[in-house]
Design a protein around this motif. Structure first.
Motif, short mmCIF file in Angstrom:
data_model
loop_
_atom_site.label_atom_id
_atom_site.label_comp_id
_atom_site.label_asym_id
_atom_site.label_seq_id
_atom_site.Cartn_x
_atom_site.Cartn_y
_atom_site.Cartn_z
N ARG A 207 7.54 0.71 2.78
CA ARG A 207 7.26 -0.71 3.03
C ARG A 207 5.86 -0.90 3.58
O ARG A 207 5.14 -1.82 3.19
CB ARG A 207 8.30 -1.28 4.00
CG ARG A 207 9.63 -1.54 3.37
CD ARG A 207 10.56 -2.23 4.33
NE ARG A 207 11.87 -2.39 3.72
CZ ARG A 207 13.00 -2.29 4.37
NH1 ARG A 207 13.01 -2.04 5.67
NH2 ARG A 207 14.15 -2.44 3.75
N ASN A 208 5.45 -0.03 4.50
CA ASN A 208 4.11 -0.12 5.08
C ASN A 208 3.05 0.13 4.00
O ASN A 208 2.01 -0.54 3.98
CB ASN A 208 3.94 0.88 6.22
CG ASN A 208 4.72 0.48 7.45
OD1 ASN A 208 5.07 -0.69 7.61
ND2 ASN A 208 4.99 1.43 8.33
N ALA A 209 3.30 1.10 3.12
CA ALA A 209 2.35 1.39 2.05
C ALA A 209 2.21 0.21 1.11
O ALA A 209 1.10 -0.16 0.70
CB ALA A 209 2.77 2.64 1.29
N VAL A 210 3.33 -0.40 0.76
CA VAL A 210 3.30 -1.55 -0.14
C VAL A 210 2.58 -2.72 0.52
O VAL A 210 1.75 -3.39 -0.09
CB VAL A 210 4.74 -1.94 -0.57
CG1 VAL A 210 4.76 -3.29 -1.26
CG2 VAL A 210 5.33 -0.87 -1.46
N GLN A 211 2.87 -2.96 1.78
CA GLN A 211 2.21 -4.05 2.51
C GLN A 211 0.70 -3.79 2.61
O GLN A 211 -0.10 -4.71 2.42
CB GLN A 211 2.81 -4.19 3.91
CG GLN A 211 2.23 -5.35 4.70
CD GLN A 211 2.51 -6.69 4.06
OE1 GLN A 211 3.52 -6.88 3.41
NE2 GLN A 211 1.59 -7.60 4.22
N GLY A 212 0.32 -2.54 2.87
CA GLY A 212 -1.10 -2.20 2.94
C GLY A 212 -1.78 -2.40 1.60
O GLY A 212 -2.92 -2.87 1.53
N ALA A 213 -1.09 -2.04 0.52
CA ALA A 213 -1.67 -2.23 -0.82
C ALA A 213 -1.86 -3.72 -1.10
O ALA A 213 -2.89 -4.14 -1.65
CB ALA A 213 -0.77 -1.60 -1.87
N HIS A 214 -0.88 -4.54 -0.74
CA HIS A 214 -1.01 -5.99 -0.94
C HIS A 214 -2.20 -6.54 -0.15
O HIS A 214 -2.98 -7.35 -0.67
CB HIS A 214 0.26 -6.72 -0.50
CG HIS A 214 1.37 -6.65 -1.50
ND1 HIS A 214 1.32 -7.30 -2.71
CD2 HIS A 214 2.55 -6.01 -1.48
CE1 HIS A 214 2.42 -7.07 -3.39
NE2 HIS A 214 3.20 -6.28 -2.66
N GLU A 215 -2.35 -6.13 1.08
CA GLU A 215 -3.46 -6.61 1.91
C GLU A 215 -4.80 -6.18 1.33
O GLU A 215 -5.75 -6.96 1.30
CB GLU A 215 -3.30 -6.11 3.34
CG GLU A 215 -2.13 -6.75 4.08
CD GLU A 215 -1.86 -6.10 5.42
OE1 GLU A 215 -2.58 -5.14 5.79
OE2 GLU A 215 -0.92 -6.54 6.10
N THR A 216 -4.87 -4.94 0.85
CA THR A 216 -6.12 -4.45 0.25
C THR A 216 -6.48 -5.24 -1.00
O THR A 216 -7.63 -5.62 -1.20
CB THR A 216 -5.99 -2.95 -0.09
OG1 THR A 216 -5.67 -2.24 1.10
CG2 THR A 216 -7.27 -2.41 -0.68
N ILE A 217 -5.50 -5.50 -1.83
CA ILE A 217 -5.74 -6.27 -3.06
C ILE A 217 -6.17 -7.68 -2.71
O ILE A 217 -7.09 -8.24 -3.35
CB ILE A 217 -4.49 -6.25 -3.95
CG1 ILE A 217 -4.29 -4.85 -4.53
CG2 ILE A 217 -4.59 -7.29 -5.07
CD1 ILE A 217 -2.99 -4.66 -5.26
#
Length: 125
Positions: A45-55
Motif C-alpha cells: 500500500r505504501n509503495a502504491v501510494q508513493g508511486a501515485h504521489e510521484t506520478i
C-alpha cells in the motif's frame, strides 16, 4: 461380419480430465488472509501510494513545459502561415511582371524563349 458392439464390452475405467481437479482461488493477497503477512500488505500500500504521489508530482511539473511547447508550436505555425502568404504575394507580383513584359515586348519575349530552348536542347544532348 457385422458385429454389434455391446456397451458392456467397453472399459469400465473412467478417464480423468483437467476438469476433475478442484480449483482453489488464490487468496494470498486478500486482506485478512493468513498467507500474506500484514506487513507485506502495508508495504504494498505504501509503495502504491508513493508511486501515485510521484506520478502526480511529475504531471504537475510537466504541465507548464507542455503548455509552453504548445504555445511555441502555435507561434511557429502562425509564422509559417505569414511567410507562406508573403511568398504567394511575391510569386503573384513576379507573374504579373512577366505578363506585362511579354505584353509590351512580344517579339523579344518569343526570341528569348527560342534562345533559352536552344540552350537547354544543346545542354541535354
Amino acid at each position: 461380419m457385422n458385429e454389434t458392439i455391446n456397451p458392456t464390452n467397453a472399459s469400465d475405467s473412467t478417464w480423468t480430465t483437467g476438469d476433475d481437479r478442484v480449483r482453489v482461488p488464490n487468496t494470498s493477497m486478500l486482506p485478512g488472509s493468513e498467507k500474506a503477512p500484514p506487513a507485506t500488505v502495508g508495504m504494498l500500500r505504501n509503495a502504491v501510494q508513493g508511486a501515485h504521489e510521484t506520478i502526480d508530482r511529475l504531471a504537475e511539473s510537466a504541465a507548464p513545459a507542455v503548455r509552453e511547447l504548445g504555445e511555441s508550436v502555435a507561434a511557429a505555425a502562425q509564422t509559417l502561415d505569414a511567410k507562406t502568404d508573403q511568398l504567394r504575394e511575391t510569386r503573384d507580383e513576379w507573374v504579373e511582371s512577366a505578363r506585362s513584359t511579354v505584353r509590351s515586348n512580344p517579339l523579344v519575349s518569343v526570341a528569348a524563349a527560342f534562345a533559352l530552348g536552344a540552350v537547354i536542347a544543346r545542354i541535354t544532348r
